[in-house]
Design a protein around this motif. Sequence first.
Motif, PDB file in Angstrom:
ATOM      1  N   UNK A 181      77.807   5.607  46.536  1.00 24.19           N
ATOM      2  CA  UNK A 181      76.736   6.541  46.895  1.00 24.19           C
ATOM      3  C   UNK A 181      75.714   6.704  45.787  1.00 24.19           C
ATOM      4  N   UNK A 182      76.199   6.845  44.551  1.00 22.45           N
ATOM      5  CA  UNK A 182      75.281   6.976  43.413  1.00 22.45           C
ATOM      6  C   UNK A 182      74.462   5.707  43.202  1.00 22.45           C
ATOM      7  N   UNK A 183      75.097   4.559  43.386  1.00 18.02           N
ATOM      8  CA  UNK A 183      74.381   3.287  43.233  1.00 18.02           C
ATOM      9  C   UNK A 183      73.298   3.138  44.295  1.00 18.02           C
ATOM     10  N   UNK A 184      73.623   3.470  45.532  1.00 17.78           N
ATOM     11  CA  UNK A 184      72.627   3.377  46.595  1.00 17.78           C
ATOM     12  C   UNK A 184      71.496   4.377  46.377  1.00 17.78           C
ATOM     13  N   UNK A 185      71.840   5.597  46.013  1.00 15.15           N
ATOM     14  CA  UNK A 185      70.820   6.623  45.798  1.00 15.15           C
ATOM     15  C   UNK A 185      69.932   6.262  44.613  1.00 15.15           C
ATOM     16  N   UNK A 186      70.531   5.955  43.474  1.00 11.98           N
ATOM     17  CA  UNK A 186      69.727   5.680  42.274  1.00 11.98           C
ATOM     18  C   UNK A 186      68.978   4.355  42.393  1.00 11.98           C
ATOM     19  N   UNK A 187      69.656   3.299  42.856  1.00 10.87           N
ATOM     20  CA  UNK A 187      68.977   2.015  43.029  1.00 10.87           C
ATOM     21  C   UNK A 187      67.831   2.110  44.024  1.00 10.87           C
ATOM     22  N   UNK A 188      68.071   2.828  45.122  1.00 13.74           N
ATOM     23  CA  UNK A 188      67.022   3.003  46.124  1.00 13.74           C
ATOM     24  C   UNK A 188      65.830   3.779  45.600  1.00 13.74           C
ATOM     25  N   UNK A 189      66.104   4.871  44.892  1.00 14.62           N
ATOM     26  CA  UNK A 189      64.995   5.669  44.347  1.00 14.62           C
ATOM     27  C   UNK A 189      64.217   4.899  43.285  1.00 14.62           C
ATOM     28  N   UNK A 190      64.926   4.158  42.434  1.00 16.08           N
ATOM     29  CA  UNK A 190      64.235   3.354  41.422  1.00 16.08           C
ATOM     30  C   UNK A 190      63.356   2.293  42.082  1.00 16.08           C
ATOM     31  N   UNK A 191      63.846   1.647  43.135  1.00 18.98           N
ATOM     32  CA  UNK A 191      63.018   0.672  43.854  1.00 18.98           C
ATOM     33  C   UNK A 191      61.815   1.348  44.492  1.00 18.98           C
ATOM     34  N   UNK A 226      62.454  -1.798  37.344  1.00 18.45           N
ATOM     35  CA  UNK A 226      62.670  -2.677  38.492  1.00 18.45           C
ATOM     36  C   UNK A 226      63.791  -3.697  38.308  1.00 18.45           C
ATOM     37  N   UNK A 227      63.902  -4.393  37.173  1.00 21.49           N
ATOM     38  CA  UNK A 227      65.039  -5.322  37.057  1.00 21.49           C
ATOM     39  C   UNK A 227      66.390  -4.622  37.152  1.00 21.49           C
ATOM     40  N   UNK A 228      66.511  -3.453  36.535  1.00 16.50           N
ATOM     41  CA  UNK A 228      67.755  -2.687  36.624  1.00 16.50           C
ATOM     42  C   UNK A 228      67.981  -2.220  38.063  1.00 16.50           C
ATOM     43  N   UNK A 229      66.939  -1.740  38.712  1.00 12.85           N
ATOM     44  CA  UNK A 229      67.050  -1.301  40.111  1.00 12.85           C
ATOM     45  C   UNK A 229      67.525  -2.449  40.997  1.00 12.85           C
ATOM     46  N   UNK A 230      66.932  -3.622  40.814  1.00 13.15           N
ATOM     47  CA  UNK A 230      67.346  -4.786  41.596  1.00 13.15           C
ATOM     48  C   UNK A 230      68.798  -5.144  41.360  1.00 13.15           C
TER      49      UNK A 230
END
Length: 177
Positions: A76-86, A92-96
């Motif tokens: 959940x944290x990965x989806x939330x944080x990765x999604x918000x960063x994108x 962006x490289x970290x988000x990807x």
Amino acid sequence: MTIKSVLDRTGTDSELDGIATDIGLLIVRVVFGGLLAAHGAQKLFGWWGGPGLQANADGFEQMGYNPGKVFGTLAGLSELSGGLLLLLGLLTPLAGAIVLGTMINAINATWAGGLLGGYEMGVLFAVVGAALPFTGPGKFSLDAGRPWERHGFVWGVGALILAVVTGVLTLILKWAL
């Protein structure tokens, strides 16, 4: 009158063509990032008809991710944080890498359902997560023009390596625990 003569008079290039790619990247980032963040919020908070943290943890345990609370919260944290960063076009490289690593596990978890009706959504998110570190987020992002802005071949490959290592490490922990 030929098509070529009409195009020569009207021109096909607009002053806005210089930002067309950036607009396209903005649309992809906002849609995919927003949807992925919403999936994370469903898992963590039960928003938009989602399971919430406890039901999510129970679901992760049923998929073999034990302890479910740890793996479910991590997802959940990965989806939330990765999604918000994108969505924001930030780091962006970290988000990807976050998105791709998470989707490696999502694809694994939904593999039995086959491509259509199973893991196709994971593939779609994974492709966006893999592509954006190479292209960058575009001009309409929080990375644009900042000292930390990074994209291109080296950053794209680095994001892919980080994603695969973390995604596979998570799968190994799933099978080992």
